[in-house]
Write an enzyme that holds these catalytic residues in place. Structure first.
Site, PDB file in Angstrom:
ATOM      1  N   LYS A  10       0.867  -1.184   0.000  1.00  0.00           N
ATOM      2  CA  LYS A  10       0.000   0.000   0.000  1.00  0.00           C
ATOM      3  C   LYS A  10       0.912   1.245   0.000  1.00  0.00           C
ATOM      4  O   LYS A  10       1.983   1.193  -0.576  1.00  0.00           O
ATOM      5  CB  LYS A  10      -0.957  -0.031   1.185  1.00  0.00           C
ATOM      6  CG  LYS A  10      -1.697  -1.375   1.271  1.00  0.00           C
ATOM      7  CD  LYS A  10      -2.847  -1.357   2.195  1.00  0.00           C
ATOM      8  CE  LYS A  10      -3.462  -2.757   2.243  1.00  0.00           C
ATOM      9  NZ  LYS A  10      -4.730  -2.799   2.916  1.00  0.00           N
ATOM     10  N   HIS A  93      -8.160  -3.197  -6.453  1.00  0.00           N
ATOM     11  CA  HIS A  93      -8.143  -3.321  -4.990  1.00  0.00           C
ATOM     12  C   HIS A  93      -9.318  -2.516  -4.413  1.00  0.00           C
ATOM     13  O   HIS A  93      -9.656  -1.455  -4.937  1.00  0.00           O
ATOM     14  CB  HIS A  93      -6.810  -2.792  -4.439  1.00  0.00           C
ATOM     15  CG  HIS A  93      -6.617  -3.136  -2.993  1.00  0.00           C
ATOM     16  ND1 HIS A  93      -7.229  -2.429  -1.987  1.00  0.00           N
ATOM     17  CD2 HIS A  93      -5.918  -4.128  -2.387  1.00  0.00           C
ATOM     18  CE1 HIS A  93      -6.900  -2.967  -0.816  1.00  0.00           C
ATOM     19  NE2 HIS A  93      -6.108  -4.006  -1.041  1.00  0.00           N
ATOM     20  N   GLU A 165     -10.904 -10.756  -1.655  1.00  0.00           N
ATOM     21  CA  GLU A 165     -10.596  -9.926  -0.490  1.00  0.00           C
ATOM     22  C   GLU A 165     -11.868  -9.279   0.036  1.00  0.00           C
ATOM     23  O   GLU A 165     -12.249  -8.180  -0.404  1.00  0.00           O
ATOM     24  CB  GLU A 165      -9.617  -8.815  -0.886  1.00  0.00           C
ATOM     25  CG  GLU A 165      -8.259  -9.296  -1.343  1.00  0.00           C
ATOM     26  CD  GLU A 165      -7.198  -8.274  -1.006  1.00  0.00           C
ATOM     27  OE1 GLU A 165      -6.326  -8.594  -0.204  1.00  0.00           O
ATOM     28  OE2 GLU A 165      -7.264  -7.146  -1.512  1.00  0.00           O
ATOM     29  N   GLY A 171      -7.502  -5.257   6.731  1.00  0.00           N
ATOM     30  CA  GLY A 171      -6.938  -4.370   7.751  1.00  0.00           C
ATOM     31  C   GLY A 171      -7.747  -4.292   9.037  1.00  0.00           C
ATOM     32  O   GLY A 171      -7.554  -3.386   9.845  1.00  0.00           O
ATOM     33  N   SER A 211      -6.500  -9.484   6.405  1.00  0.00           N
ATOM     34  CA  SER A 211      -6.034  -9.784   7.770  1.00  0.00           C
ATOM     35  C   SER A 211      -5.322 -11.129   7.915  1.00  0.00           C
ATOM     36  O   SER A 211      -5.380 -11.755   8.969  1.00  0.00           O
ATOM     37  CB  SER A 211      -7.191  -9.673   8.770  1.00  0.00           C
ATOM     38  OG  SER A 211      -7.644  -8.343   8.836  1.00  0.00           O
TER      39      SER A 211
HETATM   40  P1  PGA Z   1      -4.425  -6.682   5.131  1.00  0.00           P
HETATM   41  O1  PGA Z   1      -4.606  -6.062   3.666  1.00  0.00           O
HETATM   42  O2  PGA Z   1      -3.633  -7.933   4.975  1.00  0.00           O
HETATM   43  O3  PGA Z   1      -3.723  -5.620   5.899  1.00  0.00           O
HETATM   44  O4  PGA Z   1      -5.800  -6.958   5.634  1.00  0.00           O
HETATM   45  C1  PGA Z   1      -4.860  -6.871   2.566  1.00  0.00           C
HETATM   46  C2  PGA Z   1      -4.990  -6.009   1.354  1.00  0.00           C
HETATM   47  O5  PGA Z   1      -5.590  -4.953   1.418  1.00  0.00           O
HETATM   48  O6  PGA Z   1      -4.498  -6.340   0.278  1.00  0.00           O
END
Ligand code: PGA
Length: 249
Positions: A10, A93, A165, A171, A211
């Site tokens: 990110k 995304h 996702e 997150g 996550s």
């Molecule tokens: P995360 O993010 O592993 O922090 O949940 C995954 C992503 O957004 O690709």
């Protein structure tokens, strides 16, 4: 079994910090049997080239412009990242869909641009909590795939990875349960079969993101029908991410 392990930085770390990361990560994952893809910010791709060239670590960007080149101030084109040795790009995304208002139509165009340039696409799909609670998640994902892959040729699917996702899991520390992930991986394959063929459905690479971390990765990565995982927060810790990338699944 060999898995695909993807790290999405990110908008985190500076290129100078990424240098140390890349050096350490390349050393620690030298003997990994998995496929590994690191997607740092654009500004880090030169560093990725410096440290990952000649290793088995592939790298890519988190976005591209839908147009190949021209008067698009502030944008970055597919062949620019390719020129820096990137072989992957994340498209669609949920943060781009929500915060930058990317539509399925735009995502479809970006996928075509990326494939035409010879990049591999990591297409992210995922429902929000409201859709899941309304028991419409499968239907929603099928439509996203249908819209995002419209007009793509079956032989191009070798270069497409679908990342499931769920938005509510990104997150947040809330992971989807194994049964739901397995069901969604199957739903994704069903939709690919519907749009393309049975052969394409069994060949497509499906990964889960949301996550995934050092405490739950082993359990999640053994989900039936799942080929790998995409990690955001967890990939920033080089030691832990190297452990995940090196694991024998
Ligand atoms: P995360 O993010 O592993 O922090 O949940 C995954 C992503 O957004 O690709």
């Amino acid at each position: 079994m060999k898995k695909l392990i993807i790290g999405n930085f990110k908008m985190n770390t500076k290129p100078s910090e990424f240098k140390n990361y890349a050096m350490t990560f390349a050393t620690k994952t030298k003997n990994s049997k998995n496929d590994i893809v690191i997607c740092p910010p654009y500004t880090h791709l030169g560093v990725a080239k410096e440290f990952f060239a000649g290793t088995k670590i592939a790298y890519g960007a988190q976005n591209i412009c839908e147009e190949p080149k021209g008067s698009f101030t502030g944008e970055v084109g597919a062949d620019m990242i390719k020129d820096l040795g990137a072989t992957y790009v994340i498209i669609g995304h949920s943060e781009r869909r929500a915060k930058f208002k990317e539509s399925d139509k735009l995502i479809n165009k970006k996928i075509k641009t990326a494939l035409a340039c010879g990049l591999k696409v990591i297409l992210c799909v995922g429902e929000n909590l409201q859709t899941r609670n309304a028991k419409q998640a499968c239907q929603f994902i099928r439509k996203q795939i249908d819209d995002d892959l419209k007009g793509i040729y079956e032989n191009e699917l070798d270069s497409v990875i679908v990342a499931y996702e769920p938005i509510w899991a990104i997150g947040t520390g809330h992971v989807a349960n194994k049964r739901d992930i397995a069901k969604m991986a199957q739903t994704i394959r069903d939709e690919i079969e519907h749009q393309f063929s049975k052969k394409a459905a069994s060949a497509i690479t499906v990964v889960y993101g949301g996550s995934v971390n050092i405490s739950n990765y082993k359990n999640l990565l053994t989900t039936e029908g799942l080929d790998g995982a995409l990690m955001g927060g967890a990939c920033l810790d080089v030691d832990n991410f190297a452990i995940i990338a090196k694991e024998n699944y």
